[in-house]
Structures are given as C-alpha cells and as structure tokens.
Design an enzyme around this catalytic site. Sequence first.
Site, PDB file in Angstrom:
ATOM      1  N   TYR A 169      27.923  39.524  34.294  1.00  8.66           N
ATOM      2  CA  TYR A 169      28.978  38.665  33.759  1.00  8.66           C
ATOM      3  C   TYR A 169      29.532  37.771  34.868  1.00  8.66           C
ATOM      4  O   TYR A 169      29.729  36.566  34.667  1.00  8.66           O
ATOM      5  CB  TYR A 169      30.091  39.519  33.161  1.00  8.66           C
ATOM      6  CG  TYR A 169      31.192  38.723  32.519  1.00  8.66           C
ATOM      7  CD1 TYR A 169      31.004  38.119  31.281  1.00  8.66           C
ATOM      8  CD2 TYR A 169      32.430  38.567  33.147  1.00  8.66           C
ATOM      9  CE1 TYR A 169      32.012  37.374  30.689  1.00  8.66           C
ATOM     10  CE2 TYR A 169      33.448  37.831  32.558  1.00  8.66           C
ATOM     11  CZ  TYR A 169      33.231  37.243  31.332  1.00  8.66           C
ATOM     12  OH  TYR A 169      34.230  36.496  30.743  1.00  8.66           O
ATOM     13  N   LYS A 193      29.546  33.545  34.978  1.00 10.01           N
ATOM     14  CA  LYS A 193      30.744  32.732  35.137  1.00 10.01           C
ATOM     15  C   LYS A 193      30.721  31.959  36.452  1.00 10.01           C
ATOM     16  O   LYS A 193      31.235  30.843  36.551  1.00 10.01           O
ATOM     17  CB  LYS A 193      31.996  33.617  35.037  1.00 10.01           C
ATOM     18  CG  LYS A 193      32.221  34.177  33.635  1.00 10.01           C
ATOM     19  CD  LYS A 193      32.288  33.067  32.597  1.00 10.01           C
ATOM     20  CE  LYS A 193      32.555  33.587  31.208  1.00 10.01           C
ATOM     21  NZ  LYS A 193      32.622  32.499  30.197  1.00 10.01           N
TER      22      LYS A 193
END
Length: 303
Positions: free
Chosen positions: A153, A157
């Site tokens: 994750y 990002k």
Amino acid sequence: MRHPTLHAKHTCLYRSCTPGGIGHALAMEFHNKGLHVIATARNTAVLTEMGALGMSTVALDVTKADSIKTCHEEVAAITGGKLDILVNNAGRTHTHPATDIDMDDVRETFETNVFGVMAMCQAFADQLIAAKGLIINIASLAATTPYVFGSVYCATKGAVVSYSRTLRLELKPFGVRVMITMTGTVQSQIASKTHRTLPANSIYQRVKELFETRLTFSQNNGTVKTEDYARQLVAKALTFESPLLLRAWIGRPDWFWAGGWAKVIWLGTCLGEWVLDFGFYRKFNLGRLEQVLKEEAAQKKLV
C-alpha cells in the site's frame, strides 16, 4: 435539481462513491458548494441517491480501457468537453507483511491505486486542458511513512505522489493544476474488509495479534470524520490561486495534509527519517517480536 451548463463548474469523482467513503463525502461537499458532480462507480446502483440529488452518475471501471473510454465520452457530453476538476479517490487497502505478499494480489492493488490514476489523468487530459482545470490525486501519509505490514500500500501511494509531482510540471504550461492530498486516518470503507490473514508459515505468526490489530489501525487511531476531511479538502480546492512561493501558506496548495496523524507525520518528515522509523517501530510494537525471537534463541540453546 441542478443541471449542468457549459459554464458551470464540474467535478468528476472516479469510483468509490459509495456511502461512508471519502469519495461519497467529497461528492456531497462539492455538490453542496454548487458544483455539478459527476459521480462514478463500477455499479451505478450505489449512486442512486446521489443521482436523485441532481448529480450525474456514470459507470466506470478504471481497470478497463473500454470503460474509461465510454466514461470519457459520457462526461464530455455532460460538460461540453470541459472538465474543471478530476478527483482520483479510489483506493484498495493491502495489509500484509512484505515477506508474505502474493504477487497477483499486489498487481491488483497497483491496478486500482496507481494505474487507474494514470489512466484517468491521461484519458481526461483534453477536457482538463480545455477548462484549465484541477486534478486532485488522493494519496496518503503511507507514501512517506514506514507503515508496518503495509509495504505494498505504501508503495502504491508513493508511486501516486511521484507521478503527481511530475504530472504537475508537465501540465503547468497548459494551465492545469495538480493537487496531492497526504491523507491521514479518516473514516472510510477502505479498512472495512478485514479478511486478510497471515499464511501458516509466516515469520510473523509469532506475533499474530500485532498483525490483526494493524488491519483496522486507520479506523481506530486519531481517525477524523469523513465529512470534516471533505470540508477541508473542498475548501482548499475551491479557494483562490496564489503564487508558487505562497502556496504552502495561502490559497490552493500543491500539497494538502489532513486527517489523523497528518501534522505529526509532516513534522516527522521535516526532522528526519530516524524519527519516523523510531516512532513507527514503537507504535506497532515490533520490540515484542524482538523479545519473542530472543526467547526462542534462548530455548534452542537449552535443547
């Protein structure tokens, strides 16, 4: 009921506009400010309530080129070929230790969190240029933090942040602005699926409880109400344009930091990497794992 006109402001929210999520809250806030909202989702049935309020609803699956193409055509018909604001807010959580990841699962997360953003910016560049519009890419504090058990994750990002910074310069000659949101802990649907489990052979089975606590961390630590976050972001997006040197303090910012932990993490990035490493190591209690490993080593010596 509000109807779009060629001179009206528009905002297109890509995916994740279901009630309870950041996308839905942003759509409602933009709508309340008088903009015509074009809300998208794979299944438009979840957008019925928003359509009843006067928003346009369009089907969109950002992982499929044909779906994006059709959405582009429908949005052009609504806006007259000019899109003022594109909000890329879709997100897929991915909580697993880096040593336990499944590559097919990783690809799916990158498809949603990164490739979908790129595809939407590319597809709608013509409408944004025509309007000298604004792109808002929803990133995360995870882009700059060692968010334990969230390496994939964090990587997605971080990719969004790097892509957006370059996109900002490339589109500047065309009058298109790019805002990056460094979003902290906010009430949303992203952590609603807690089905992820550790593999039986995971080296972290020793501290399984730490992993399980991490699954819902974003919803239990300084978490900000979705509506409050949306109000702050929309207010900044719709404020006046300030000179480059002043954007960090007044006007529409290039970087928008909000949500739980945002101020702390911003300060940590200023003080140095060691601050974040030290803080997150303690926050996620990895010292507990160290202790368990020492105990195991001691037991082996006794055998």
